[in-house]
Design a protein around this motif. Structure first.
Motif, PDB file in Angstrom:
ATOM      1  N   UNK A   1       0.801  -1.223   0.000  1.00  0.00           N
ATOM      2  CA  UNK A   1       0.000   0.000   0.000  1.00  0.00           C
ATOM      3  C   UNK A   1       0.834   1.274   0.000  1.00  0.00           C
ATOM      4  N   UNK A   2       2.149   1.165   0.153  1.00  0.00           N
ATOM      5  CA  UNK A   2       2.940   2.358   0.470  1.00  0.00           C
ATOM      6  C   UNK A   2       2.960   3.380  -0.659  1.00  0.00           C
ATOM      7  N   UNK A   3       2.962   2.940  -1.912  1.00  0.00           N
ATOM      8  CA  UNK A   3       2.956   3.907  -3.017  1.00  0.00           C
ATOM      9  C   UNK A   3       1.668   4.730  -3.001  1.00  0.00           C
ATOM     10  N   UNK A   4       0.544   4.075  -2.710  1.00  0.00           N
ATOM     11  CA  UNK A   4      -0.726   4.789  -2.622  1.00  0.00           C
ATOM     12  C   UNK A   4      -0.722   5.755  -1.446  1.00  0.00           C
ATOM     13  N   UNK A   5      -0.200   5.302  -0.296  1.00  0.00           N
ATOM     14  CA  UNK A   5      -0.145   6.188   0.863  1.00  0.00           C
ATOM     15  C   UNK A   5       0.751   7.381   0.603  1.00  0.00           C
ATOM     16  N   UNK A   6       1.840   7.173  -0.135  1.00  0.00           N
ATOM     17  CA  UNK A   6       2.749   8.278  -0.457  1.00  0.00           C
ATOM     18  C   UNK A   6       2.032   9.336  -1.286  1.00  0.00           C
ATOM     19  N   UNK A   7       1.084   8.909  -2.131  1.00  0.00           N
ATOM     20  CA  UNK A   7       0.354   9.851  -2.971  1.00  0.00           C
ATOM     21  C   UNK A   7      -0.861  10.450  -2.280  1.00  0.00           C
TER      22      UNK A   7
ATOM     23  N   UNK B   1      12.980   3.737  -5.212  1.00  0.00           N
ATOM     24  CA  UNK B   1      14.240   4.444  -4.956  1.00  0.00           C
ATOM     25  C   UNK B   1      14.084   5.957  -4.854  1.00  0.00           C
ATOM     26  N   UNK B   2      13.322   6.581  -5.751  1.00  0.00           N
ATOM     27  CA  UNK B   2      13.193   8.036  -5.665  1.00  0.00           C
ATOM     28  C   UNK B   2      12.296   8.435  -4.497  1.00  0.00           C
ATOM     29  N   UNK B   3      11.329   7.581  -4.162  1.00  0.00           N
ATOM     30  CA  UNK B   3      10.533   7.827  -2.954  1.00  0.00           C
ATOM     31  C   UNK B   3      11.438   7.826  -1.725  1.00  0.00           C
ATOM     32  N   UNK B   4      12.327   6.845  -1.629  1.00  0.00           N
ATOM     33  CA  UNK B   4      13.277   6.824  -0.511  1.00  0.00           C
ATOM     34  C   UNK B   4      14.178   8.058  -0.535  1.00  0.00           C
ATOM     35  N   UNK B   5      14.676   8.417  -1.711  1.00  0.00           N
ATOM     36  CA  UNK B   5      15.565   9.586  -1.807  1.00  0.00           C
ATOM     37  C   UNK B   5      14.849  10.848  -1.345  1.00  0.00           C
TER      38      UNK B   5
ATOM     39  N   UNK C   1      12.759   0.493   5.654  1.00  0.00           N
ATOM     40  CA  UNK C   1      12.934  -0.199   4.382  1.00  0.00           C
ATOM     41  C   UNK C   1      11.654  -0.125   3.556  1.00  0.00           C
ATOM     42  N   UNK C   2      10.511  -0.002   4.229  1.00  0.00           N
ATOM     43  CA  UNK C   2       9.252   0.224   3.516  1.00  0.00           C
ATOM     44  C   UNK C   2       9.101   1.706   3.219  1.00  0.00           C
ATOM     45  N   UNK C   3       9.221   2.555   4.247  1.00  0.00           N
ATOM     46  CA  UNK C   3       9.121   4.000   4.027  1.00  0.00           C
ATOM     47  C   UNK C   3       9.539   4.739   5.288  1.00  0.00           C
ATOM     48  N   UNK C   4      10.248   5.835   5.113  1.00  0.00           N
ATOM     49  CA  UNK C   4      10.702   6.641   6.244  1.00  0.00           C
ATOM     50  C   UNK C   4       9.531   7.174   7.063  1.00  0.00           C
ATOM     51  N   UNK C   5       8.381   7.393   6.414  1.00  0.00           N
ATOM     52  CA  UNK C   5       7.228   7.897   7.142  1.00  0.00           C
ATOM     53  C   UNK C   5       6.734   6.936   8.195  1.00  0.00           C
TER      54      UNK C   5
ATOM     55  N   UNK D   1       0.964  19.583   0.618  1.00  0.00           N
ATOM     56  CA  UNK D   1       1.816  19.891  -0.535  1.00  0.00           C
ATOM     57  C   UNK D   1       3.286  19.602  -0.255  1.00  0.00           C
ATOM     58  N   UNK D   2       3.539  18.476   0.419  1.00  0.00           N
ATOM     59  CA  UNK D   2       4.917  18.061   0.669  1.00  0.00           C
ATOM     60  C   UNK D   2       5.447  17.262  -0.510  1.00  0.00           C
ATOM     61  N   UNK D   3       6.755  17.268  -0.689  1.00  0.00           N
ATOM     62  CA  UNK D   3       7.424  16.431  -1.674  1.00  0.00           C
ATOM     63  C   UNK D   3       8.242  15.338  -1.010  1.00  0.00           C
ATOM     64  N   UNK D   4       8.188  15.264   0.305  1.00  0.00           N
ATOM     65  CA  UNK D   4       8.979  14.311   1.083  1.00  0.00           C
ATOM     66  C   UNK D   4       8.150  13.882   2.282  1.00  0.00           C
ATOM     67  N   UNK D   5       8.380  12.650   2.769  1.00  0.00           N
ATOM     68  CA  UNK D   5       7.605  12.109   3.883  1.00  0.00           C
ATOM     69  C   UNK D   5       6.108  12.269   3.656  1.00  0.00           C
ATOM     70  N   UNK D   6       5.692  11.973   2.430  1.00  0.00           N
ATOM     71  CA  UNK D   6       4.274  12.109   2.100  1.00  0.00           C
ATOM     72  C   UNK D   6       3.428  11.048   2.795  1.00  0.00           C
ATOM     73  N   UNK D   7       4.030   9.911   3.136  1.00  0.00           N
ATOM     74  CA  UNK D   7       3.323   8.873   3.883  1.00  0.00           C
ATOM     75  C   UNK D   7       3.530   9.087   5.379  1.00  0.00           C
TER      76      UNK D   7
END
Length: 390
Positions: A40-46, A355-359, A90-94, A207-213
């Protein structure tokens, strides 16, 4: 002659440095991440993260405040906590941020500095994920210099009245309780603030570009009236909040390596399958040079994290040592994420790959809990005996 590839951590036999219990905790958190979080993490990031649902999920496996004793907390050692942070990031910094703020900032502050009534009221529910906490220290004009905070707490009869603004507060909009630090006539003190107290609000930062999740908020305190016993009795001055920050920074030392490991594992899988000029991308010398450099930095970071974890479990770790770990491991993790993106080419910019989500996330991790510049100055002071902060 082709041989079977090994995992980067196998190059230095990291697994052999862990106890059976530590390995089991790591496997448990990784399995949860793969089963319940990664899909689910890509969806949560968005779209945003279901923080309350996740808090209950994470509380159910005992990772919230897991390194604390009593009051429903698991009481694990520091290395186990670090490994849990690694697997979550490893899944997401959030996700790791949610756990760090809950356990190493809000819960730690109450456990370390609070009254018995504070502990009984809040810690069991927070450990179970039924109640969420946040930590109000950073202000719009007081980030790296918390001594410049403007939030005030004034006595009014037997009550305290808090006024001020905090910024970049993880979990703020979903929190049930906020640990807020404010200036008083007796110096900086901490307060346990139920978020339903009149005058308290926590608008979410969008409107964040980082830690969106991750839920990030502002805290606004407009004449928030609290009883006298809302103050944390055992914290006086900046040593209180700084002690909490050291706890959270320790988790980042491990956590950032989780993001780096996930990027490197993704890149290794990708280059093995990707064909370029009739050969796998993995077979080219330039590719292998990049992979080698990244694996070396990941392994060195892991060995550093484990050394700091053992020192923490022995009660011998120092703030300067935590700064060494945070500065090195986040700096190397973000470089690994960026380098992995180059190996994935255009595919590296999509949410199909992490990778870019992690970056993007690591850009925030590089800054919060002390910027790289501040940690450099902490280490520089340790080396020279000279404070260069001003």
């Amino acid at each position: 002659m082709n041989t079977s590839p090994v995992h980067p951590f196998d190059l230095v036999a990291v697994d052999g440095l862990l106890s059976d219990e530590e390995r089991e905790i790591q496997r448990t958190v990784r399995a949860l991440g793969e089963r319940e979080l990664r899909p689910h993490i890509a969806q949560w990031f968005q779209e945003g993260i279901p923080a309350r649902e996740l808090a209950r999920l994470l509380g159910g496996i005992g990772v919230l405040g897991m390194h604390l004793d009593g009051y429903g907390c698991a009481g694990t050692n520091a290395v186990s906590y670090g490994l849990a942070c690694l697997e979550l990031e490893a899944v997401d910094s959030g996700l790791r941020s949610l756990v760090s703020v809950q356990g190493s900032l809000a819960m730690y502050a109450i456990r370390q500095y609070g009254s018995e009534e504070h502990k009984q009221e809040w810690l069991p529910g927070m450990a179970a994920g039924e109640k969420i906490g946040c930590f109000g220290l950073t202000e719009p004009d007081a980030g790296s210099d918390p001594g410049a905070m403007r939030t005030r707490a004034k006595r009014d009869g037997s009550d305290w009245v808090l006024s001020g603004t905090k910024m970049w507060i993880t979990n703020g909009s979903v929190a049930d309780v906020a640990v807020v630090w404010a200036r008083t006539d007796d110096g900086v003190r901490g307060f346990v603030v139920p978020t339903d107290t009149p005058g308290f609000s926590a608008p979410e930062i969008k409107q964040k570009l980082s830690l969106c999740a991750s839920v990030t908020s502002e805290l606004v305190l407009e004449d928030v009236r609290l009883p006298a016993d809302a103050m944390l009795p055992k914290a006086r001055g900046l040593s209180g909040p700084l002690g909490c920050l050291n706890e959270a920074r320790f988790g980042i030392v491990f956590g950032a390596l989780g993001a780096a490991r996930d990027c490197l594992e993704t890149a290794l899988s990708y280059v093995a399958d990707r064909t370029v000029f009739g050969r796998s991308l993995a077979s080219y010398q330039l590719t292998q040079q990049k992979l080698t450099d990244m694996a070396l930095e990941l392994d060195k970071g892991m060995l550093l994290a484990l050394r700091l974890g053992r020192l923490k479990d022995e009660g011998r770790i120092t703030p300067e040592q935590v700064s060494v770990g945070k500065l090195n491991n986040v700096r190397e993790a973000i470089e690994i994420a960026r380098q992995c993106r180059t190996l994935l080419g255009a595919n590296g910019i999509t949410l199909e790959y992490p990778v870019l989500r992690h970056a993007n996330n690591l850009e925030s991790v590089l800054t919060y809990e002390g910027t790289s510049e501040v940690h450099s100055l902490v280490i520089g002071k340790a080396l020279t005996g000279e404070a260069a902060f001003r």
